[in-house]
Design a protein around this motif. Sequence first.
Motif, PDB file in Angstrom:
ATOM      1  N   SER A   1       1.209   3.964  -3.251  1.00  0.00           N
ATOM      2  CA  SER A   1       0.556   4.990  -2.677  1.00  0.00           C
ATOM      3  C   SER A   1       2.013   6.066  -2.861  1.00  0.00           C
ATOM      4  O   SER A   1       1.450   7.428  -3.500  1.00  0.00           O
ATOM      5  N   GLU A   2       3.304   5.981  -2.888  1.00  0.00           N
ATOM      6  CA  GLU A   2       3.772   7.222  -2.656  1.00  0.00           C
ATOM      7  C   GLU A   2       3.869   6.753  -4.224  1.00  0.00           C
ATOM      8  O   GLU A   2       4.567   7.910  -5.455  1.00  0.00           O
TER       9      GLU A   2
ATOM     10  N   ASP B   1       1.844   7.210  -6.757  1.00  0.00           N
ATOM     11  CA  ASP B   1       0.838   7.737  -7.343  1.00  0.00           C
ATOM     12  C   ASP B   1       1.271   8.788  -6.827  1.00  0.00           C
ATOM     13  O   ASP B   1       0.574   9.843  -7.965  1.00  0.00           O
ATOM     14  N   ALA B   2       1.381   9.482  -6.089  1.00  0.00           N
ATOM     15  CA  ALA B   2       1.514  10.927  -5.615  1.00  0.00           C
ATOM     16  C   ALA B   2       2.463  11.053  -6.634  1.00  0.00           C
ATOM     17  O   ALA B   2       2.217  12.403  -7.195  1.00  0.00           O
TER      18      ALA B   2
ATOM     19  N   ARG C   1       0.605  -0.822  -0.789  1.00  0.00           N
ATOM     20  CA  ARG C   1      -0.419   0.269   0.354  1.00  0.00           C
ATOM     21  C   ARG C   1       0.603   0.948  -0.331  1.00  0.00           C
ATOM     22  O   ARG C   1       0.701   2.358  -0.698  1.00  0.00           O
ATOM     23  N   ARG C   2       2.017   1.238   0.846  1.00  0.00           N
ATOM     24  CA  ARG C   2       3.052   2.465   0.600  1.00  0.00           C
ATOM     25  C   ARG C   2       3.262   2.839   0.131  1.00  0.00           C
ATOM     26  O   ARG C   2       3.650   3.513  -0.726  1.00  0.00           O
TER      27      ARG C   2
END
Length: 197
Positions: A123-124, A126-127, A119-120
């Motif tokens: 998410s990173e 994608d950011a 998940r981390r």
Amino acid sequence: MATAYYITHPQVQVDANVPVPEWGLSDIGRARASTMLDQPWIGSIRRVVSSAERKAIETAEILARHLNLTVEVRERMHENDRSATGFLPPPEFEAVADQFFANPHSSIRGWERAIDAQRRIVSEVDAVLGVDGPGDIAFVGHGGVGTLLLLSLTGREISREADQPAGGGNYFAYEISMRRVVHAWRPIDRPAPRLDG
């Protein structure tokens, strides 16, 4: 079609007395990272984003200097957190890594759970991709979370089947707009296989 390249650092200088995130590249790792610069896919990269771990930053700096770019450092792109055990001898590390991938919802010997690491990293990444920027992008990081990212992109369950080849210094590529994998792991310092028809 803009492409994201996820690059893992090559071989490191192993030192049981130094925390793993502070390990740097070995001479072989530096040589492989330098040879990577001759590959044809390198020239289109317009951004270099790195984990904050020393071995990743050293790899990213070699690439960024060649392309006349700056390295963007993202703390949350680090490898799965293994600080609970620290350095493990290679046979023991491989056994624990097998358990890490086989039991993604459990913390193995205090390690970050695989599902949380996945998940981390997703998410990173994608950011970073949410910030407009032209051209291809290179993420420089680590094999464990890179494998978890690749599994997420291909919609597969967490397992070690998609792990990078031993030794590090590999990359995979995917189309940014569709999040479609172009190819799985390849060595950073070897030409792509020819597709003769």
